[in-house]
Write a protein that holds these residues in place. Structure first.
Motif, short mmCIF file in Angstrom:
data_model
loop_
_atom_site.label_atom_id
_atom_site.label_comp_id
_atom_site.label_asym_id
_atom_site.label_seq_id
_atom_site.Cartn_x
_atom_site.Cartn_y
_atom_site.Cartn_z
N VAL A 101 23.97 -18.52 38.04
CA VAL A 101 24.61 -17.22 37.84
C VAL A 101 25.45 -17.31 36.59
O VAL A 101 26.37 -18.11 36.52
CB VAL A 101 25.50 -16.84 39.05
CG1 VAL A 101 26.23 -15.53 38.78
CG2 VAL A 101 24.65 -16.74 40.29
N HIS A 102 25.09 -16.53 35.60
CA HIS A 102 25.82 -16.59 34.34
C HIS A 102 26.76 -15.41 34.23
O HIS A 102 26.40 -14.31 34.57
CB HIS A 102 24.83 -16.62 33.17
CG HIS A 102 23.95 -17.83 33.21
ND1 HIS A 102 24.35 -19.04 32.71
CD2 HIS A 102 22.74 -18.03 33.75
CE1 HIS A 102 23.40 -19.92 32.91
NE2 HIS A 102 22.41 -19.34 33.55
N GLU A 103 27.93 -15.70 33.76
CA GLU A 103 28.87 -14.61 33.54
C GLU A 103 28.23 -13.62 32.59
O GLU A 103 27.61 -14.00 31.61
CB GLU A 103 30.16 -15.16 32.92
CG GLU A 103 30.96 -16.07 33.85
CD GLU A 103 31.42 -15.35 35.14
OE1 GLU A 103 31.54 -14.12 35.10
OE2 GLU A 103 31.65 -16.04 36.14
N GLY A 104 28.38 -12.36 32.90
CA GLY A 104 27.80 -11.32 32.05
C GLY A 104 28.50 -11.26 30.70
O GLY A 104 29.40 -12.04 30.41
N LEU A 105 28.07 -10.33 29.91
CA LEU A 105 28.70 -10.14 28.60
C LEU A 105 30.12 -9.63 28.78
O LEU A 105 30.43 -9.00 29.78
CB LEU A 105 27.89 -9.11 27.81
CG LEU A 105 26.46 -9.51 27.51
CD1 LEU A 105 25.73 -8.35 26.87
CD2 LEU A 105 26.44 -10.72 26.59
N PRO A 106 30.97 -9.91 27.81
CA PRO A 106 32.33 -9.38 27.91
C PRO A 106 32.31 -7.85 27.99
O PRO A 106 31.40 -7.22 27.45
CB PRO A 106 32.98 -9.81 26.60
CG PRO A 106 32.03 -10.71 25.92
CD PRO A 106 30.72 -10.67 26.61
N LYS A 107 33.30 -7.32 28.66
CA LYS A 107 33.39 -5.86 28.79
C LYS A 107 33.41 -5.23 27.40
O LYS A 107 34.01 -5.77 26.47
CB LYS A 107 34.66 -5.48 29.54
CG LYS A 107 34.49 -5.39 31.03
CD LYS A 107 35.14 -4.10 31.57
CE LYS A 107 34.60 -3.62 32.88
NZ LYS A 107 33.74 -4.46 33.65
N GLY A 108 32.76 -4.10 27.25
CA GLY A 108 32.70 -3.48 25.94
C GLY A 108 31.39 -3.83 25.25
O GLY A 108 30.90 -3.11 24.41
N LEU A 109 30.83 -4.95 25.63
CA LEU A 109 29.54 -5.35 25.05
C LEU A 109 28.41 -5.10 26.04
O LEU A 109 27.27 -5.42 25.78
CB LEU A 109 29.58 -6.84 24.71
CG LEU A 109 29.65 -7.21 23.23
CD1 LEU A 109 29.62 -8.70 23.06
CD2 LEU A 109 28.51 -6.56 22.44
N GLN A 110 28.75 -4.56 27.20
CA GLN A 110 27.72 -4.33 28.21
C GLN A 110 26.69 -3.32 27.69
O GLN A 110 27.04 -2.24 27.25
CB GLN A 110 28.35 -3.79 29.50
CG GLN A 110 29.20 -4.79 30.24
CD GLN A 110 28.40 -5.92 30.85
OE1 GLN A 110 27.18 -5.91 30.83
NE2 GLN A 110 29.09 -6.92 31.37
N ALA A 111 25.46 -3.74 27.74
CA ALA A 111 24.40 -2.82 27.32
C ALA A 111 24.04 -1.98 28.52
O ALA A 111 23.26 -2.38 29.35
CB ALA A 111 23.19 -3.62 26.86
N ASP A 112 24.68 -0.81 28.63
CA ASP A 112 24.42 -0.05 29.84
C ASP A 112 23.31 0.97 29.67
O ASP A 112 22.97 1.68 30.59
CB ASP A 112 25.71 0.60 30.36
CG ASP A 112 26.47 1.27 29.24
OD1 ASP A 112 27.62 1.63 29.45
OD2 ASP A 112 25.90 1.42 28.15
N ASP A 113 22.72 1.05 28.51
CA ASP A 113 21.58 1.94 28.37
C ASP A 113 20.57 1.34 27.39
O ASP A 113 20.81 0.29 26.79
CB ASP A 113 22.02 3.33 27.90
CG ASP A 113 22.76 3.27 26.57
OD1 ASP A 113 22.80 2.17 25.96
OD2 ASP A 113 23.29 4.30 26.15
N ALA A 114 19.44 2.02 27.24
CA ALA A 114 18.37 1.51 26.41
C ALA A 114 18.85 1.32 24.96
O ALA A 114 18.50 0.33 24.32
CB ALA A 114 17.18 2.46 26.46
N ASP A 115 19.67 2.25 24.46
CA ASP A 115 20.15 2.13 23.08
C ASP A 115 21.00 0.89 22.88
O ASP A 115 20.86 0.18 21.88
CB ASP A 115 20.97 3.37 22.69
CG ASP A 115 20.07 4.53 22.30
OD1 ASP A 115 18.86 4.26 22.06
OD2 ASP A 115 20.56 5.67 22.26
N GLY A 116 21.87 0.65 23.85
CA GLY A 116 22.72 -0.54 23.77
C GLY A 116 21.90 -1.81 23.74
O GLY A 116 22.18 -2.74 22.98
#
Ligand code: 3NM
Ligand code: MG
Length: 518
Positions: A228-243
């Motif tokens: 289980v890897h820590e996700g990306l730092p907040k603000g860098l979360q790719a929450d959509d296709a564009d991201g």
């Protein structure tokens, strides 16, 4: 609730049958396990006289009290009353919970075995102190279990009782050992409710050193699984296709710069092609089907592809070994369930691979993904997919499967669906020639493994980056003047994989304008 919550982290259920206990002393094993950190002990004896059982319980309670750990008796309320221990554990065929409560009083700890939602809700409503949820996996320790429910079954029960507002504590049981504990714990946990611990019999009772076994199991319960890897730092979360699209160039560049190892345990048909695709895409391939080698290979910073295209009984054992090695140090694994629904052997192979390790990404065509999900109508003809689901159904399927496995699911086809259980990305790239060349699906698995190796913290973005690299290379290859059909397509495709990588490294992202992602 006046009584303190029980620490269920590591719950030992005893078994004194020779097959499990051997010639060791029950009291010695229990005491050693308590030294190792067991937090609850249940005395479970299915045979023997009441008098002898009471004697055993009396001796055990002296030991458990020294360690300040509760002793529960399986099924026998009379024995619990006779020795004055902390409580009982009752199964569905034992005394009613309400009767047991009347006999033992409000302060007794009463646990109930449940294997489905109805039983779980009833036990929570009836005031059980905890639920023992199982049977997770088939186990030689208890062969008369009613239902094997897997991690998906456990999670469903947790979700349901959480939705009903119950805070009853829970453990799961059945086939749990040091090699699968963390994955079971991780995959079983629901967003709203996690397990409070695990219950084991043989993992401690049959161990030659029960102290060390308990210590290790407890440490596994209490630590984050390596995969289980820590996700990306907040603000860098790719929450959509564009991201996600914005991160594709960096992922490709990192492959180019670091040449990650792609360890392929793959089928005879595609070994050569997969190695060439890996090289063109910027990875360093090794085609090694011998499981023992994984112990060394997993340490090289790469990733593993398990492709069951030509599965054999021996091959399966090799997969398990490699899977274990990669899981243990948290290096990523891509599973390609080739032809999953084609034969009963392959359907069983899929189940056993899922039960033997954590798979970061599962990639397959529609029929394969449906089989992995457990859809028994997904009978396949050969290894080719037949389409039956519409777009929204496909989104629903990949999302549900990813949520169940807590991983990323890639379902390929004319349109590809990629989901991490929350977000689902739809990709419309590719070319029909890919369907006319053998092993293109398999080599996509290899390409994904390269991206995953350099971008473990966001598996969804890694998978999307690899798919775009692969499918846009196919589109560009198909329009080369020399390409007349699938034969001339293959070399052009390798060239384009390579060209895209070099262009990206130089900052030329024109190829990515072809991406059709939503
Ligand atoms: N109860 P092991 S499974 C005692 O499903 C027991 O309710 C089960 O043994 C249930 O840890 C089980 O050796 C045996 O697999 C678990
Ligand atoms: Mg019972």
């Amino acid at each position: 609730m006046g009584k303190p919550a029980v620490d269920l982290s590591l719950y030992l259920v005893t078994d004194s049958t020779p097959a499990i206990l051997g010639n060791k002393s029950l009291y010695h094993v229990v005491e050693e396990s308590l030294k190792g950190g067991v937090t609850v002990v249940q005395l479970r004896e299915k045979t023997g006289d009441t008098g002898a059982l009471i004697e055993t319980a009396k001796r055990l309670i002296e030991i458990t009290r020294k360690y300040n750990v509760p002793l529960l008796i399986n099924d026998r309320i009379d024995v619990a009353l006779a020795v004055g221990c902390e409580g009982v554990h009752i199964g569905q065929d034992d005394m009613e919970l309400s009767t047991a409560r009347q006999l033992l009083g409000p302060n007794a700890i009463i646990g109930v075995t449940v294997s489905n939602v109805t039983e779980a809700l009833k036990a929570c409503e009836g005031g059980a102190d905890y639920l023992g949820i199982g049977t997770v996996y088939a186990t030689p320790t208890k062969t008369n279990t009613k239902e094997i429910i897997g991690t998906a079954g456990v999670r469903h029960i947790l979700e349901t009782i959480a939705d009903a507002g119950h805070t009853t504590q829970t453990v799961c049981i059945g086939g749990i050992n040091e090699s699968n504990l963390q994955r079971i714990f991780y995959q079983s946990g629901a967003e709203k409710k996690k397990l409070d611990g695990v219950a084991v019999v043989s993992a401690i009772m049959a161990a030659s050193d029960p102290d060390a076994a308990a210590r290790h199991l407890l440490q596994l319960v209490r630590s984050q699984p390596p995969f289980v890897h820590e996700g990306l730092p907040k603000g860098l979360q790719a929450d959509d296709a564009d991201g996600i699209l914005q991160r594709v160039p960096a992922i490709l560049r990192k492959i180019h710069e670091t040449t990650p190892l792609s360890h392929n345990m793959t089928n005879l048909v595609v070994q050569n092609f997969a190695a060439n695709v890996a090289l063109a895409a910027g990875a360093s391939p090794i085609m090694a089907n011998y499981g023992e080698e994984a112990r060394d290979l997993c340490k090289l910073g790469g990733s593993l592809v398990i492709n069951m295209g030509t599965v054999t009984p021996e091959g399966l054992l090799n997969y398990y070994k490699a899977l274990k090695a990669y899981n243990q140090i948290g290096r990523p694994v891509v599973f390609d369930p080739v032809g999953a629904g084609a034969t009963s052997v392959r359907r069983e192979a899929v189940k056993s691979i899922l039960a033997n390790g954590y798979l970061d990404v599962i990639k397959g065509n529609e029929g394969e993904i449906r089989t992995v999900f457990g859809d028994h109508d997904a009978q396949q003809r050969g290894v080719d997919s037949t389409s039956a689901l519409d777009g929204p159904q496909k989104v629903k399927l990949v999302k549900a499967l990813a949520a169940r496995e807590k991983n990323v699911i890639v379902m390929t086809g004319k349109t590809d669906f990629v989901s991490d259980g929350v977000k689902t990305i739809i990709i419309e790239n590719g070319h029909s020639y890919l369907g006319l060349v053998t092993g293109t699906g398999c080599t996509l698995g290899t390409t994904i493994s390269a991206a995953l190796a350099v971008h473990t913290e966001d598996k969804l973005a890694a998978a999307v980056a690899a798919i775009l690299h692969f499918e846009i290379a196919a589109e560009l290859a198909a329009i080369q003047p020399e390409v007349k059909g699938p034969g001339t397509f293959v070399p052009a495709f390798l060239d384009q994989l390579y060209a895209i990588r070099l262009a990206t490294a130089k900052g030329d992202l024109s190829w990515l304008k072809r991406a059709r992602v939503s």
